[in-house]
Write a protein that holds these residues in place. Structure first.
Motif, PDB file in Angstrom:
ATOM      1  N   ASP A 240       8.538   3.667  10.120  1.00  0.00           N
ATOM      2  CA  ASP A 240       8.147   2.342   9.729  1.00  0.00           C
ATOM      3  C   ASP A 240       6.676   1.870   9.974  1.00  0.00           C
ATOM      4  O   ASP A 240       6.145   1.172   9.463  1.00  0.00           O
ATOM      5  CB  ASP A 240       9.093   1.406  10.662  1.00  0.00           C
ATOM      6  N   ALA A 241       5.838   2.824  11.137  1.00  0.00           N
ATOM      7  CA  ALA A 241       4.284   2.622  11.405  1.00  0.00           C
ATOM      8  C   ALA A 241       3.748   2.711  10.063  1.00  0.00           C
ATOM      9  O   ALA A 241       2.690   2.443  10.160  1.00  0.00           O
ATOM     10  CB  ALA A 241       4.204   3.193  12.579  1.00  0.00           C
ATOM     11  N   CYS A 242       4.219   3.384   9.187  1.00  0.00           N
ATOM     12  CA  CYS A 242       3.474   3.552   7.951  1.00  0.00           C
ATOM     13  C   CYS A 242       2.991   2.395   7.212  1.00  0.00           C
ATOM     14  O   CYS A 242       1.762   2.437   6.468  1.00  0.00           O
ATOM     15  CB  CYS A 242       4.277   4.599   6.988  1.00  0.00           C
ATOM     16  N   GLU A 243       3.666   1.503   7.385  1.00  0.00           N
ATOM     17  CA  GLU A 243       3.335  -0.001   6.670  1.00  0.00           C
ATOM     18  C   GLU A 243       2.119  -0.510   7.324  1.00  0.00           C
ATOM     19  O   GLU A 243       1.154  -0.968   6.402  1.00  0.00           O
ATOM     20  CB  GLU A 243       4.378  -0.817   6.733  1.00  0.00           C
ATOM     21  N   SER A 244       1.735  -0.652   8.369  1.00  0.00           N
ATOM     22  CA  SER A 244       0.786  -0.828   9.072  1.00  0.00           C
ATOM     23  C   SER A 244      -0.298  -0.111   8.723  1.00  0.00           C
ATOM     24  O   SER A 244      -1.791  -0.517   9.035  1.00  0.00           O
ATOM     25  CB  SER A 244       0.751  -1.029  10.654  1.00  0.00           C
ATOM     26  N   LEU A 245      -0.261   1.406   8.605  1.00  0.00           N
ATOM     27  CA  LEU A 245      -1.206   2.225   8.135  1.00  0.00           C
ATOM     28  C   LEU A 245      -1.897   1.994   6.667  1.00  0.00           C
ATOM     29  O   LEU A 245      -3.163   2.077   6.620  1.00  0.00           O
ATOM     30  CB  LEU A 245      -0.674   3.670   8.472  1.00  0.00           C
ATOM     31  N   LEU A 246      -0.776   2.158   6.030  1.00  0.00           N
ATOM     32  CA  LEU A 246      -1.209   2.215   4.454  1.00  0.00           C
ATOM     33  C   LEU A 246      -0.751   1.075   3.659  1.00  0.00           C
ATOM     34  O   LEU A 246      -1.033   0.755   2.435  1.00  0.00           O
ATOM     35  CB  LEU A 246      -0.733   3.587   3.674  1.00  0.00           C
ATOM     36  N   GLY A 247       0.103   0.185   4.154  1.00  0.00           N
ATOM     37  CA  GLY A 247       0.528  -0.936   3.394  1.00  0.00           C
ATOM     38  C   GLY A 247       1.770  -0.829   2.697  1.00  0.00           C
ATOM     39  O   GLY A 247       2.241  -1.806   2.121  1.00  0.00           O
ATOM     40  N   TYR A 248       2.254   0.348   2.573  1.00  0.00           N
ATOM     41  CA  TYR A 248       3.457   0.666   2.009  1.00  0.00           C
ATOM     42  C   TYR A 248       4.687   0.693   2.793  1.00  0.00           C
ATOM     43  O   TYR A 248       4.508   1.029   4.029  1.00  0.00           O
ATOM     44  CB  TYR A 248       3.465   2.056   1.196  1.00  0.00           C
ATOM     45  N   THR A 249       5.799   0.316   2.516  1.00  0.00           N
ATOM     46  CA  THR A 249       6.982   0.344   3.343  1.00  0.00           C
ATOM     47  C   THR A 249       7.617   1.780   2.901  1.00  0.00           C
ATOM     48  O   THR A 249       7.125   2.688   2.093  1.00  0.00           O
ATOM     49  CB  THR A 249       8.224  -0.619   2.967  1.00  0.00           C
ATOM     50  N   ALA A 250       8.235   2.072   3.973  1.00  0.00           N
ATOM     51  CA  ALA A 250       9.163   3.425   3.923  1.00  0.00           C
ATOM     52  C   ALA A 250       9.718   3.672   2.682  1.00  0.00           C
ATOM     53  O   ALA A 250       9.798   4.767   2.070  1.00  0.00           O
ATOM     54  CB  ALA A 250       9.972   3.770   5.150  1.00  0.00           C
ATOM     55  N   SER A 251      10.501   2.733   2.092  1.00  0.00           N
ATOM     56  CA  SER A 251      11.215   2.849   1.058  1.00  0.00           C
ATOM     57  C   SER A 251      10.471   2.849  -0.014  1.00  0.00           C
ATOM     58  O   SER A 251      11.007   3.412  -1.166  1.00  0.00           O
ATOM     59  CB  SER A 251      12.213   1.606   0.817  1.00  0.00           C
ATOM     60  N   GLU A 252       9.224   2.455  -0.487  1.00  0.00           N
ATOM     61  CA  GLU A 252       8.147   2.584  -1.356  1.00  0.00           C
ATOM     62  C   GLU A 252       7.719   4.050  -1.349  1.00  0.00           C
ATOM     63  O   GLU A 252       7.416   4.473  -2.540  1.00  0.00           O
ATOM     64  CB  GLU A 252       7.002   1.619  -1.163  1.00  0.00           C
ATOM     65  N   MET A 253       7.624   4.760  -0.421  1.00  0.00           N
ATOM     66  CA  MET A 253       6.954   6.038  -0.263  1.00  0.00           C
ATOM     67  C   MET A 253       7.905   7.298  -0.333  1.00  0.00           C
ATOM     68  O   MET A 253       7.819   8.121  -0.769  1.00  0.00           O
ATOM     69  CB  MET A 253       6.010   6.090   0.999  1.00  0.00           C
TER      70      MET A 253
ATOM     71  N   ARG B 191      -8.821  11.291   4.474  1.00  0.00           N
ATOM     72  CA  ARG B 191      -8.803   9.855   4.100  1.00  0.00           C
ATOM     73  C   ARG B 191      -7.709   9.607   2.827  1.00  0.00           C
ATOM     74  O   ARG B 191      -7.360  10.531   2.131  1.00  0.00           O
ATOM     75  CB  ARG B 191     -10.006   9.332   3.332  1.00  0.00           C
ATOM     76  N   TYR B 192      -6.966   8.430   3.108  1.00  0.00           N
ATOM     77  CA  TYR B 192      -5.812   7.925   2.379  1.00  0.00           C
ATOM     78  C   TYR B 192      -6.474   6.567   1.712  1.00  0.00           C
ATOM     79  O   TYR B 192      -7.275   5.979   2.337  1.00  0.00           O
ATOM     80  CB  TYR B 192      -4.553   8.048   3.058  1.00  0.00           C
ATOM     81  N   LEU B 193      -5.687   6.077   0.737  1.00  0.00           N
ATOM     82  CA  LEU B 193      -6.116   4.840   0.236  1.00  0.00           C
ATOM     83  C   LEU B 193      -4.875   3.889   0.517  1.00  0.00           C
ATOM     84  O   LEU B 193      -3.800   4.042   0.272  1.00  0.00           O
ATOM     85  CB  LEU B 193      -6.260   4.710  -1.567  1.00  0.00           C
ATOM     86  N   HIS B 194      -5.366   2.917   1.189  1.00  0.00           N
ATOM     87  CA  HIS B 194      -4.416   1.764   1.414  1.00  0.00           C
ATOM     88  C   HIS B 194      -3.932   1.026   0.441  1.00  0.00           C
ATOM     89  O   HIS B 194      -4.521   1.138  -0.705  1.00  0.00           O
ATOM     90  CB  HIS B 194      -5.179   0.823   2.573  1.00  0.00           C
ATOM     91  N   LYS B 195      -2.754   0.432   0.314  1.00  0.00           N
ATOM     92  CA  LYS B 195      -2.155  -0.122  -0.773  1.00  0.00           C
ATOM     93  C   LYS B 195      -3.100  -1.336  -1.274  1.00  0.00           C
ATOM     94  O   LYS B 195      -3.118  -1.329  -2.534  1.00  0.00           O
ATOM     95  CB  LYS B 195      -0.919  -1.076  -0.366  1.00  0.00           C
ATOM     96  N   ASP B 196      -4.136  -1.816  -0.586  1.00  0.00           N
ATOM     97  CA  ASP B 196      -5.002  -2.784  -1.303  1.00  0.00           C
ATOM     98  C   ASP B 196      -6.294  -1.913  -1.687  1.00  0.00           C
ATOM     99  O   ASP B 196      -7.194  -2.843  -2.411  1.00  0.00           O
ATOM    100  CB  ASP B 196      -5.499  -3.860  -0.287  1.00  0.00           C
ATOM    101  N   GLY B 197      -6.314  -0.809  -1.637  1.00  0.00           N
ATOM    102  CA  GLY B 197      -7.480   0.110  -2.444  1.00  0.00           C
ATOM    103  C   GLY B 197      -8.523   0.536  -1.256  1.00  0.00           C
ATOM    104  O   GLY B 197      -9.250   1.368  -1.748  1.00  0.00           O
ATOM    105  N   HIS B 198      -8.476   0.056  -0.153  1.00  0.00           N
ATOM    106  CA  HIS B 198      -9.592   0.681   0.794  1.00  0.00           C
ATOM    107  C   HIS B 198      -9.197   1.894   1.375  1.00  0.00           C
ATOM    108  O   HIS B 198      -7.916   2.199   1.657  1.00  0.00           O
ATOM    109  CB  HIS B 198      -9.999  -0.319   1.916  1.00  0.00           C
ATOM    110  N   ALA B 199     -10.217   2.668   1.842  1.00  0.00           N
ATOM    111  CA  ALA B 199     -10.027   3.799   2.575  1.00  0.00           C
ATOM    112  C   ALA B 199      -9.767   3.928   4.002  1.00  0.00           C
ATOM    113  O   ALA B 199     -10.091   2.887   4.694  1.00  0.00           O
ATOM    114  CB  ALA B 199     -11.308   4.987   2.256  1.00  0.00           C
TER     115      ALA B 199
END
Length: 448
Positions: free
Chosen positions: A34-47, A83-91
């Motif tokens: 679940d911590a991924c959502e705060s990292l990249l903005g995506y929920t677990a079910s989305e990824m 680097r990964y891209l956050h859901k809102d587009g930033h690195a």
């Protein structure tokens, strides 16, 4: 009572502050905490069920694939950063600890967000690099080149646009970074309605969309409407002493890159340092200019003129060429000063300086020696006829009436011409000869 570890493990994993990723050998995500959502903005079910490489920053995909293949051959890592891209587009900068489970054919990784740490390091390094560039540069252009290198490291594969604004002439001056670089600087008019014009006129940071047809200018979002494109244009004003010097702009050609608040903060920090350095450099250049130029007319002063004369004579001696020195004194200047006032007299001297610059070559030197006395140094003279032509051109230009205090003023001047080597072989002797001939000319005029 016995503990059901199989049920407990997912709950424990989801309590971790650092996200856990489980990826199969094809790169598909089979589990993410679940911590991924705060990292990249995506929920677990989305990824889950998607490719992890789809979330990677484009610049890091190749080396990340190579490292993933290395992990799957039994080489775990604990300090791989990408680097990964956050859901809102930033690195987002991520430090990975990963290993391969051969029995399950799964790659298990723990991701730690180190973006804040990297930003802090980048900010510190940027300050050092800009200071280093300012110290090593001997010109404003040199400082701009140093800033360009800093931006290239902070924002890889982004285009930099650095513009300086002249509010008097309402023009923008930008460094010429073209391949052939025919000029150090390029000037252009401010284009209203662009994002760049908005940054400079308001003195505020602005996120906008890149305009492919007009590099660096940006597209302004219309009031009340969403941005016409991705926020891949970021402009920050260069401000010093509450005055806008220009703007620092970065833009990405990739629609996947969207600038965020952290990017704005970092670029704003860089812009602040650049503005300080530029203002200091301009002040130094101005002091240096005042030391060698007449404060009223902007012409070369007596000290610098003497140095240039000595340099010209040494060159003429080596190449066996001619040098001509013209010593000019305005006629009846005191009468004009007394009649129209000192301000009109100053304007007359300024106009005289501009006219002398207008009718001489770039290789010549025009100087104000003091009061209403001027000198002109003519180098690379082919013969005496060229000197006579230069004097004739000056007389023609100076004969055009001037308007001072609503009155038409006619200006004439007395001139003494001294030639190297005929009239002197040293700067002192040549100046003395030209000065004597000028006063002789003035005496003949007064007597006649």
């Amino acid at each position: 009572m016995p503990v059901d570890l199989e049920t407990l493990y997912p709950k424990l994993v989801n309590l971790l502050l650092d996200p856990v990723f489980v990826v199969d050998e094809s790169g598909n995500i089979v589990f993410v905490s679940d911590a991924c959502e705060s990292l990249l903005g995506y929920t677990a079910s989305e990824m889950i069920g998607t490719l992890i490489f789809d979330y990677l920053h484009p610049d890091d995909r190749e080396r990340t694939r190579a490292e993933a293949n290395r992990v799957m051959t039994g080489h775990p890592h604990t300090n791989f950063e990408n680097r990964y891209l956050h859901k809102d587009g930033h690195a987002v900068h991520i430090l990975w600890s990963a290993r391969w489970s051969e029995d399950d054919k799964l790659r298990i990784g723990l991701a730690r967000n180190v973006t804040s740490l990297r930003r802090a390091n980048q900010t510190r390094d940027a300050l050092y690099r800009i200071s280093e560039a300012a110290h090593g540069a001997d010109s404003l252009r040199g400082i701009c080149d140093g800033v360009r290198q800093v931006i290239a490291e902070l924002f890889p594969r982004n285009d930099l646009h650095l513009a300086f604004y002249d509010p008097v002439r309402t023009v923008l001056t930008v460094p010429d970074w073209s391949v052939d670089r025919a000029n150090d600087w390029v000037e252009g008019s401010m284009q209203p309605g662009t994002a760049l014009a908005e940054v400079i006129s308001l003195g505020q940071t602005l996120l906008a969309s890149r305009d492919p047809s007009q590099p660096g200018l940006g597209v302004i979002t219309e009031s009340g409407l969403k941005s016409p494109g991705p926020l891949n244009w970021l402009g920050v004003p260069l401000i010093s002493n509450d005055s806008v010097l220009g703007a620092l702009v970065i833009e990405s050609q990739s629609e996947h890159i969207r600038y965020c608040a952290a990017d704005q903060e970092l670029l704003q920090f860089v812009a602040t340092q650049v503005a300080i350095v530029v203002e200091r450099k301009r002040a130094e250049d101005h002091l240096r200019f005042l030391a060698h130029h007449d404060p009223l007319t902007g012409l070369t002063n007596r000290s610098l003129f003497y140095d240039r004369l000595e340099t010209a004579l040494k060159s003429a001696g080596r190449h066996n060429s001619l040098v001509a020195l013209l010593y000019l004194d305005l006629n009846d200047f005191k009468q004009i000063n007394d009649t129209l006032g000192h301000e009109a007299g100053d304007q007359l001297l300024i106009e005289t300086a501009r006219r002398l610059e207008q009718c001489t070559r770039e290789t010549d030197t025009v100087a104000r020696m003091g009061g209403d006395e001027f000198t002109v140094l003519l180098t690379d003279i082919s013969d005496l006829a060229a000197v006579d032509a230069a004097v004739g051109k000056i007389r023609e230009v100076m004969a055009v009436p001037m308007m001072q205090e609503g009155q038409i003023v006619l200006i004439s001047f007395s001139v003494g011409v001294a030639l190297y080597p005929q009239d002197g072989r040293t700067a002192r002797h040549l100046l003395g000869s030209a000065d004597s001939k000028m006063y002789e000319h003035k005496r003949r005029r007064q007597a006649g």
